[in-house]
Design an enzyme around this catalytic site. Sequence first.
Site, PDB file in Angstrom:
ATOM      1  N   ASP A 133       1.074  90.479  88.213  1.00 10.32           N
ATOM      2  CA  ASP A 133       0.645  91.881  88.247  1.00 10.32           C
ATOM      3  C   ASP A 133       1.664  92.769  88.960  1.00 10.32           C
ATOM      4  O   ASP A 133       1.772  93.965  88.700  1.00 10.32           O
ATOM      5  CB  ASP A 133      -0.694  92.033  88.992  1.00 10.32           C
ATOM      6  CG  ASP A 133      -1.679  90.896  88.796  1.00 10.32           C
ATOM      7  OD1 ASP A 133      -1.243  89.773  88.528  1.00 10.32           O
ATOM      8  OD2 ASP A 133      -2.881  91.139  88.939  1.00 10.32           O
ATOM      9  N   ASP A 168      -0.123  96.703  95.839  1.00  9.13           N
ATOM     10  CA  ASP A 168      -0.603  97.500  94.705  1.00  9.13           C
ATOM     11  C   ASP A 168      -0.334  98.992  94.819  1.00  9.13           C
ATOM     12  O   ASP A 168      -0.764  99.770  93.961  1.00  9.13           O
ATOM     13  CB  ASP A 168      -2.103  97.268  94.504  1.00  9.13           C
ATOM     14  CG  ASP A 168      -2.373  95.890  93.937  1.00  9.13           C
ATOM     15  OD1 ASP A 168      -1.704  95.523  92.955  1.00  9.13           O
ATOM     16  OD2 ASP A 168      -3.239  95.178  94.470  1.00  9.13           O
TER      17      ASP A 168
HETATM   18  N1  GLY Z   1      -4.117  93.413  89.705  1.00 12.30           N
HETATM   19  C1  GLY Z   1      -5.374  92.820  89.795  1.00 12.30           C
HETATM   20  C2  GLY Z   1      -5.973  92.493  88.490  1.00 12.30           C
HETATM   21  O1  GLY Z   1      -5.378  92.609  87.454  1.00 12.30           O
HETATM   22  O2  GLY Z   1      -7.124  92.101  88.514  1.00 12.30           O
END
Ligand code: GLY
Length: 398
Positions: free
Chosen positions: A181, A116
């Site tokens: 994501d 992330d």
């Molecule tokens: N990237 C984690 C979420 O969207 O919860």
Amino acid sequence: MKRYFWNIAFILGLITLNSCRKQPEEVFIIDNVVSTALRQIGYQTQLIEQSGKILNPRTVENGHVSYVPADDWTSGFFPGTMWYMYDLTKDEKWKNLGIKYTGSIEEAKHLKWHHDIGFMINCSFGNAYRITGNDAYKDVIVEAAKSLSTRFCPVPGVIQSWDEDRGWQGARGWSCPVIIDNMMNLELLFEATRLSGDSVFYNIAVSHADVTLANHFRSDYSSYHVIDYDKINGGVRHKHTAQGYAHESAWARGQAWALYGFTVCYRETKDERYLDLAGKIYNFIFTHKNMPADLIPYWDFDAPNIPNEPRDASAAAITASALYELSVYGKPEYKKTADKIVASLASPAYLAIVGTNGNFLLMHSVGSIPHDNEIDVPLNYADYYFLEALTRKKALEK
Ligand code: GLY
């Protein structure tokens, strides 16, 4: 002749009146949200400043605002919110807060234990560099891209999202799990190549996007959440979910990440396959029988108790922001959809009354129902993408 002149004048007058009416309504929505945000985000930052601490708000838990450390996946959104407040108001106060809270998460540039870092550094340092042009921000972006690139698995050709047995997902027998994501982390890589001239980052981003395009989508163009790859032979081992209702369901925020991620990929590469995919994802989302009339989706399109399921305002905000960008890539009709989402989010059904909701802007988002975590709450990324959508809308209304 005279009558002809007056008829023409009358028609022209009606057209002008109509466009004048429409324009103020859209501008009114922007002004209204900005005025609410000035007070609401104003209180949020005032409370933090008064505490004398550096705090990074994420959500509200058991009636209290919860704060996150620099290595939390959401740590870039609060600094990024400061930058969008600056974009929307041009008040130096927000720029100074942006500088302060962006600087507070710099250590995240070394993060290698999850994917992330793209979200974290691009939403904070990416916006900081866009707005200030300060060279010091460049180095952080490039350093972060190097850290993210350490997670690239060359045989499948993807960036690994989570470590097999580490983090909140626990051990599930995955080898190289990639979540949809992850498409959101690619913007950092494209930017890092632009800033450094090193094409390695760009090539990793394109490889990841291509493999995701090939494997993450069903025939109706809904997206799986997790695809687990074999690191040795590159094959697909599992098609799973972590935050959705079921492996074969369409988790709402996942669809939003896919739409936004492939829009960015089209912007950066001009590869028509990405634009085409974004259009197909759009069709999946907006022709779905379970999409409510206000266009704020339930947390999963296949959640079992619709209409008695929580909505996810964060998914709607991400989608609206992506649609404003897509609308200038030959899809002008998408702006209307985005405007409708923003109008819903700006209504009392989702926009919090000032002084409530932990001083976050939007109510009614969902973190993860399967983890029994953050259900029907405010989330910092819902606010971030809502303000980004508003900034994009404001530019388009001009
Ligand atoms: N990237 C984690 C979420 O969207 O919860």
